[in-house]
Design an enzyme around this catalytic site. Sequence first.
Site, mmCIF file in Angstrom:
data_model
loop_
_atom_site.group_PDB
_atom_site.id
_atom_site.type_symbol
_atom_site.label_atom_id
_atom_site.label_comp_id
_atom_site.label_asym_id
_atom_site.label_seq_id
_atom_site.Cartn_x
_atom_site.Cartn_y
_atom_site.Cartn_z
ATOM 1 N N CYS A 248 11.959 43.758 -60.697
ATOM 2 C CA CYS A 248 11.861 44.316 -59.336
ATOM 3 C C CYS A 248 11.334 45.738 -59.479
ATOM 4 O O CYS A 248 12.061 46.713 -59.280
ATOM 5 C CB CYS A 248 13.208 44.294 -58.637
ATOM 6 S SG CYS A 248 14.014 42.673 -58.593
ATOM 7 N N ALA A 249 10.063 45.860 -59.826
ATOM 8 C CA ALA A 249 9.518 47.123 -60.319
ATOM 9 C C ALA A 249 9.399 48.196 -59.247
ATOM 10 O O ALA A 249 9.497 49.391 -59.543
ATOM 11 C CB ALA A 249 8.155 46.886 -60.963
ATOM 12 N N GLY A 252 7.746 51.774 -59.682
ATOM 13 C CA GLY A 252 7.553 51.813 -61.124
ATOM 14 C C GLY A 252 8.160 52.936 -61.916
ATOM 15 O O GLY A 252 7.763 53.159 -63.055
ATOM 16 N N GLY A 253 9.153 53.646 -61.374
ATOM 17 C CA GLY A 253 9.755 54.729 -62.145
ATOM 18 C C GLY A 253 10.339 54.255 -63.463
ATOM 19 O O GLY A 253 10.090 54.841 -64.523
ATOM 20 N N ASP A 272 6.756 42.554 -58.599
ATOM 21 C CA ASP A 272 7.339 42.934 -57.322
ATOM 22 C C ASP A 272 6.709 42.087 -56.224
ATOM 23 O O ASP A 272 5.568 41.618 -56.360
ATOM 24 C CB ASP A 272 7.117 44.425 -57.010
ATOM 25 C CG ASP A 272 8.159 44.948 -56.025
ATOM 26 O OD1 ASP A 272 9.221 45.427 -56.487
ATOM 27 O OD2 ASP A 272 7.939 44.852 -54.805
ATOM 28 N N ASP A 319 16.516 45.393 -61.650
ATOM 29 C CA ASP A 319 17.069 46.453 -60.811
ATOM 30 C C ASP A 319 17.007 45.912 -59.391
ATOM 31 O O ASP A 319 16.056 46.120 -58.655
ATOM 32 C CB ASP A 319 16.247 47.740 -60.966
ATOM 33 C CG ASP A 319 16.835 48.897 -60.186
ATOM 34 O OD1 ASP A 319 17.977 48.769 -59.711
ATOM 35 O OD2 ASP A 319 16.155 49.922 -60.036
ATOM 36 N N CYS A 372 21.863 50.270 -57.555
ATOM 37 C CA CYS A 372 22.307 51.626 -57.202
ATOM 38 C C CYS A 372 23.316 51.511 -56.068
ATOM 39 O O CYS A 372 23.237 52.214 -55.063
ATOM 40 C CB CYS A 372 21.129 52.527 -56.833
ATOM 41 S SG CYS A 372 20.040 51.875 -55.552
#
Length: 435
Positions: A248-249, A252-253, A272, A319, A372
């Site tokens: 789940c890019a 792209g961080g 993504d 993520d 998160c």
Amino acid sequence: MSARPTETRISPPRLTAARFTPALFHHGQKLLSELLRSDFAADRVVADYFRQHRELGHADRGFVADTVFTVLRRKRSLSARCAGELTSRRLLLAALACLQGMNRRELGAVLSEAESHWLAHAKGVQVSELPTAVRLDLPDWLHALLSEQFAGEDMEALVAALNQPAPLDLRVNPLKIGRQELLERLQADGLNAEACRYSPLGIRLAGKPALSKHPLFVDGSMEVQDEGSQLLAFLVQPRRGEMVADFCAGAGGKTLLLGALMRSQGRLYAFDVAEQRLARLKPRLARSGLSNVHPVRIDSERDIKIRRLAGKFDRVLVDAPCSGLGTLRRNPYLKWRQTAGSVAELSARQAAILSAAASLVKTGGRLVYATCSLLEEENEAVVRAFLEQHAEFALCSAQEIFAKQDIAIDCGEQLRLLPHRHGTDAFYAAAMERR
């Protein structure tokens, strides 16, 4: 590696605050009204507003943004001061007077006589006597869930940390520069910079200096990335020459950090469902110097592209899309937009995404699930259900993985980062191995 452009010095961040004026108050009121009725992310609304009002200087923009974000963080307790008249104007006045310490004389240019009397009453409200959820500026449903997870004092400390602005963290690009060199060059530019506590590539800045035109940002030597987000890539621990997926890019961080840890060798897929998010990755890739990243848009986690790559990857990071409640320091509006129902829907989605991503992992490979979010429903519960249904996967110790990379963090088997304990956004992550 591209050569660095000719360097120019930047001025240290300004320490002088903007002078309060009726015009600034008007901008704050107008922006807050837009934020309270918008379905878009607050930072996007703020950026669009400032693009439309280029007459506002750096200090003016800082004052307006800080004030409206204060309202978003503390909206529930501020509402209790508004005497039944819940408007953006009253919320803003209450924030300026009760939280930012401005007196009625300083606010006189924008106050009516009636508002002056109301504000005296508002400042006299005893916040300690308000219901706990109101005092902590949480919706009732979120207060109930967090109360189940955290003891009283820990809960108070957590919420206090979530109601503070986040620091500005940078991530060094090791393909272009070392952390110590970057620290020294930032300090020479007058910036207050120090090494992050946990991430070997992290740097924390004091204040919020503008960095988008700094030569070290332009040439890809550094990126803006919260320290907690950086640690997720070290939990994946990719190696040179491996096949790795960021499932789940987004923009792209973490993809960029995974590629840097691979020294730009092997193949790194950035999957993504949103073409627009992947498009934002492209200029960052160009700055980074990476050549092993392959952005791939997929229709869903069941896309045929995923099925064709089943069992081929050494490492997969998931993520997952989540409530974002661990990022309330940066995105305080999320606590007023999410609901218990939306979290339940996200949990089902997260389970489906994790199961699909797991199909990519080869025997002996590593799968990392991360969010998160603060909520067990999106975190431990998702991993627990996954492991019950996929006996071929087993948990690995996050603490041992970090220790092998000389990262000293007392986290146990699964990673749980919290702002009041670690100084990062709240993240959850679990590493699993396919056996």
